[in-house]
Write a protein that holds these residues in place. Structure first.
Motif, mmCIF file in Angstrom:
data_model
loop_
_atom_site.group_PDB
_atom_site.id
_atom_site.type_symbol
_atom_site.label_atom_id
_atom_site.label_comp_id
_atom_site.label_asym_id
_atom_site.label_seq_id
_atom_site.Cartn_x
_atom_site.Cartn_y
_atom_site.Cartn_z
ATOM 1 N N LEU B 11 0.853 -1.181 0.000
ATOM 2 C CA LEU B 11 0.000 0.000 0.000
ATOM 3 C C LEU B 11 0.890 1.232 0.000
ATOM 4 C CD1 LEU B 11 -2.992 0.837 0.168
ATOM 5 C CD2 LEU B 11 -2.761 0.799 2.661
ATOM 6 N N VAL B 12 0.585 2.171 -0.891
ATOM 7 C CA VAL B 12 1.293 3.447 -0.921
ATOM 8 C C VAL B 12 0.253 4.536 -0.677
ATOM 9 C CG1 VAL B 12 2.711 5.016 -2.281
ATOM 10 C CG2 VAL B 12 2.964 2.536 -2.566
ATOM 11 N N SER B 17 -3.493 10.945 4.743
ATOM 12 C CA SER B 17 -4.627 10.137 4.282
ATOM 13 C C SER B 17 -5.005 9.118 5.360
ATOM 14 C CB SER B 17 -4.282 9.436 2.979
ATOM 15 O OG SER B 17 -3.222 8.525 3.174
ATOM 16 N N PRO B 18 -6.231 8.559 5.286
ATOM 17 C CA PRO B 18 -6.639 7.541 6.262
ATOM 18 C C PRO B 18 -6.102 6.169 5.875
ATOM 19 C CG PRO B 18 -8.433 8.023 4.778
ATOM 20 C CD PRO B 18 -7.323 8.950 4.397
ATOM 21 N N LEU B 19 -6.197 5.243 6.842
ATOM 22 C CA LEU B 19 -5.691 3.890 6.631
ATOM 23 C C LEU B 19 -6.665 2.870 7.205
ATOM 24 C CD1 LEU B 19 -3.224 1.950 5.949
ATOM 25 C CD2 LEU B 19 -2.671 2.152 8.384
ATOM 26 N N SER B 20 -6.830 1.772 6.505
ATOM 27 C CA SER B 20 -7.561 0.642 7.066
ATOM 28 C C SER B 20 -6.929 -0.639 6.542
ATOM 29 C CB SER B 20 -9.040 0.701 6.672
ATOM 30 O OG SER B 20 -9.738 -0.401 7.236
ATOM 31 N N LEU B 21 -6.349 -1.415 7.451
ATOM 32 C CA LEU B 21 -5.793 -2.727 7.119
ATOM 33 C C LEU B 21 -6.648 -3.777 7.809
ATOM 34 C CD1 LEU B 21 -1.949 -2.151 7.642
ATOM 35 C CD2 LEU B 21 -3.298 -1.840 5.568
ATOM 36 N N LEU B 83 4.529 10.229 8.089
ATOM 37 C CA LEU B 83 5.660 9.560 7.434
ATOM 38 C C LEU B 83 6.192 8.423 8.299
ATOM 39 C CD1 LEU B 83 7.715 12.529 5.914
ATOM 40 C CD2 LEU B 83 6.544 10.709 4.657
ATOM 41 N N SER B 84 6.191 8.631 9.599
ATOM 42 C CA SER B 84 6.739 7.638 10.523
ATOM 43 C C SER B 84 5.886 6.374 10.618
ATOM 44 C CB SER B 84 6.894 8.250 11.915
ATOM 45 O OG SER B 84 5.637 8.722 12.371
ATOM 46 N N SER B 109 3.931 2.187 2.559
ATOM 47 C CA SER B 109 4.837 3.296 2.260
ATOM 48 C C SER B 109 4.042 4.589 2.288
ATOM 49 C CB SER B 109 5.480 3.129 0.891
ATOM 50 O OG SER B 109 6.224 1.940 0.831
ATOM 51 N N ILE B 110 4.548 5.562 3.003
ATOM 52 C CA ILE B 110 3.891 6.862 3.095
ATOM 53 C C ILE B 110 4.717 7.868 2.313
ATOM 54 C CG2 ILE B 110 2.913 8.589 4.664
ATOM 55 C CD1 ILE B 110 1.828 5.759 5.050
#
Lengths: 112, 111
Positions: B11-12, B17-21, B83-84, B109-110
């Motif tokens: 995922l890039v 932005s939001p995230l959902s895994l 980024l972290s 990757s951010i």
């Protein structure tokens, strides 16, 4: 703070060599020590050790735990290129959550 | 037999932005579920664990959250990625022992 230290961090050997990977730990509530092998994706389970002095063996791999000196070793004899991977040591803590504290791993490269 | 599915594999995402895994486990009931992160040069760090539906414990303060809406489903989220937050995220399960089983991971990757 619970800590697991692995050495060396990386190792390059030739096929057929024997290697010893080290893992020492300082944790407050030790329950078990585990070794995993990680190639590109998911770490895969190798051994779980709970008692001192009892060697666990699987093919060319073996491991032993010393609960008095707080360390474990993983031996690989007659290494093959397929043994190239990152080997992770983890300590399982007492309690219902079954949490693991991991070391940074040893990257093993076996050259033909 | 038990299996664990984790997606996506890579995922890039842009910063902010939001995230959902998502992670699901099959073939077992009431597992303990975990999210680990593996950053370059560092060991696997436990982020969250869950011993049951709706029960989430956080191991480190961070920009992420986790939820367990069903017995065998574990979700890692963020409202605004930093980024972290880049790294390799691994979902895992266990039942009755420290033998923890890992999914194949998501490489995040951010940019």
């Amino acid at each position: 703070e619970d800590k697991v230290v692995q050495s060396p961090l990386s190792l390059v050997v030739h096929e057929g060599d024997t290697v010893t990977l080290n893992c020492s730990y300082e944790v407050t509530n030790f329950r078990s020590l585990l070794w995993y092998k990680q190639e590109k994706k998911a770490p895969t389970f190798l051994f779980m050790l709970t008692s001192s002095g009892i060697e666990k063996k699987s093919g060319r791999l073996s491991s032993i735990l010393d609960k008095k000196e707080l360390f474990s070793i993983l031996n690989i004899t007659a290494t093959q290129t397929g043994d190239s991977a990152v080997y992770l040591c983890a300590v399982g803590l007492q309690g219902g959550s079954e949490k693991l504290v991991f070391g940074k791993g040893t990257k093993l490269t076996v050259n033909p | 037999s038990q299996t664990i599915h984790q997606w996506p594999a890579t995922l890039v995402q842009p910063v902010g932005s939001p995230l959902s895994l998502e992670c699901t486990v099959e073939g077992t009931s009431n597992p303990n579920l975990y999210w680990y992160r593996q950053a370059a040069g560092r060991g696997l760090q436990l982020l969250f664990y869950s011993v049951g539906i709706g029960q989430i414990s956080s191991e480190v303060p961070q920009n992420l959250s986790a939820s367990r809406p069903q017995d065998r489903q574990f979700i890692l989220s963020s409202k605004k990625l930093l980024l972290s937050d880049s790294g390799f995220y691994l979902c895992a399960w266990s039942v009755g022992s420290h033998r923890v089983h890992f999914g194949d991971g998501t490489r995040l990757s951010i940019l």
